[in-house]
Design an enzyme around this catalytic site. Structure first.
Site, PDB file in Angstrom:
ATOM      1  N   GLY A 191      -0.514  -1.249   9.163  1.00 17.84           N
ATOM      2  CA  GLY A 191      -0.038   0.099   8.878  1.00 17.84           C
ATOM      3  C   GLY A 191       0.871   0.673   9.953  1.00 17.84           C
ATOM      4  N   HIS A 207      23.656   0.988  12.213  1.00 19.71           N
ATOM      5  CA  HIS A 207      24.798   1.842  12.527  1.00 19.71           C
ATOM      6  C   HIS A 207      25.256   1.540  13.954  1.00 19.71           C
ATOM      7  CE1 HIS A 207      23.751   4.179   8.974  1.00 19.71           C
ATOM      8  NE2 HIS A 207      22.520   4.243   9.428  1.00 19.71           N
ATOM      9  N   THR A 227      11.213  -6.163  16.263  1.00 20.32           N
ATOM     10  CA  THR A 227      12.648  -6.181  16.541  1.00 20.32           C
ATOM     11  C   THR A 227      13.234  -7.581  16.545  1.00 20.32           C
ATOM     12  OG1 THR A 227      12.273  -6.282  18.925  1.00 20.32           O
ATOM     13  CG2 THR A 227      12.481  -4.083  17.933  1.00 20.32           C
ATOM     14  N   LYS A 228      12.372  -8.609  16.603  1.00 20.98           N
ATOM     15  CA  LYS A 228      12.820 -10.008  16.669  1.00 20.98           C
ATOM     16  C   LYS A 228      11.989 -10.857  15.719  1.00 20.98           C
ATOM     17  CE  LYS A 228      14.489  -9.841  21.445  1.00 20.98           C
ATOM     18  NZ  LYS A 228      15.546  -8.997  21.079  1.00 20.98           N
ATOM     19  N   LYS A 255      -1.116 -14.492  19.966  1.00 20.02           N
ATOM     20  CA  LYS A 255      -1.803 -15.778  19.946  1.00 20.02           C
ATOM     21  C   LYS A 255      -1.504 -16.496  18.644  1.00 20.02           C
ATOM     22  CE  LYS A 255      -6.261 -14.260  18.015  1.00 20.02           C
ATOM     23  NZ  LYS A 255      -7.707 -14.272  18.211  1.00 20.02           N
ATOM     24  N   ASN A 288       0.814  -1.202   0.000  1.00 18.80           N
ATOM     25  CA  ASN A 288       0.000   0.000   0.000  1.00 18.80           C
ATOM     26  C   ASN A 288       0.860   1.270   0.000  1.00 18.80           C
ATOM     27  OD1 ASN A 288      -2.382   1.612   0.155  1.00 18.80           O
ATOM     28  ND2 ASN A 288      -3.372   0.013   1.360  1.00 18.80           N
TER      29      ASN A 288
END
Length: 190
Positions: A147, A113, A170-171, A188, A83
């Site tokens: 989104g 970085h 992040t994982k 879930k 989108n």
């Protein structure tokens, strides 16, 4: 080892290398053409995306505007919909499977970085450059990324996954789950 090879291997690299700059400028030209093209000109839209991306399967639809660094490191499977206002920083490989839904304002990052400024910033002759390394991102088949989500470097999102809107991933996320939050966690099984 070329700077491009360093970039794709995850080593520190010089983003102002002439080969990488040529790839960057090519992507800018293609993105400018794509983002301002009449939406009814499907053949030209498909041609531009095929020229921009490493791989674009049949049925891929990308709303404008769309942004990326190089494009050449992006592969998208069949019938995936991306989108409006998505940003894919493809300093390393970004792979998205088939039948994906990528909602507006999703950001996929592959660049990293150093955290400490003294390690990140290199000053030479009164100019600065920044150490950058990369990790690939993979999104499986049938995934729905809500989104305003942000996907960090090195993350793998499994098949049949739904990521809730506004998540910061992040994982890695396993197959067949609903996950959301900041940081994104499995809520879930689906």
């Amino acid at each position: 080892m070329t700077e491009k090879e360093k970039m794709l291997s995850g080593a520190f690299y010089d983003s102002r290398d002439p080969e990488l700059l040529a790839m960057y400028h090519k992507a800018r030209k293609l993105l400018k053409a794509y983002n301002y093209l009449d939406s009814e000109n499907l053949a030209e839209r498909g041609r531009i995306l095929s020229d921009l991306f490493e791989y674009k399967a049949d049925g891929v639809w990308i709303e404008t505007p769309f942004f990326c660094d190089y494009g050449a490191n992006i592969s998208i499977g069949e019938n995936t919909f991306v989108n409006t206002n998505c940003m894919f920083l493809d300093n390393n490989k970004i792979t998205i499977g088939k039948n994906g839904l990528i909602a507006p304002y999703v950001q996929v990052y592959t660049a990293i970085h150093p955290l400490k400024a003294a390690d990140r910033i290199i000053t030479e002759d009164k100019s600065s450059r920044y150490l950058t390394s990369t990790k690939p991102v993979s999104i499986g088949d049938n995934a729905w990324i809500g989104g305003n989500s942000v996907i960090f470097p090195g993350v793998t999102i499994g098949n049949n996954v739904t990521i809730g809107a506004g998540s910061v991933v992040t994982k890695d996320i396993p197959d067949n789950v609903l996950a959301f939050g900041n940081p994104c966690v499995v809520q879930k099984e689906l």
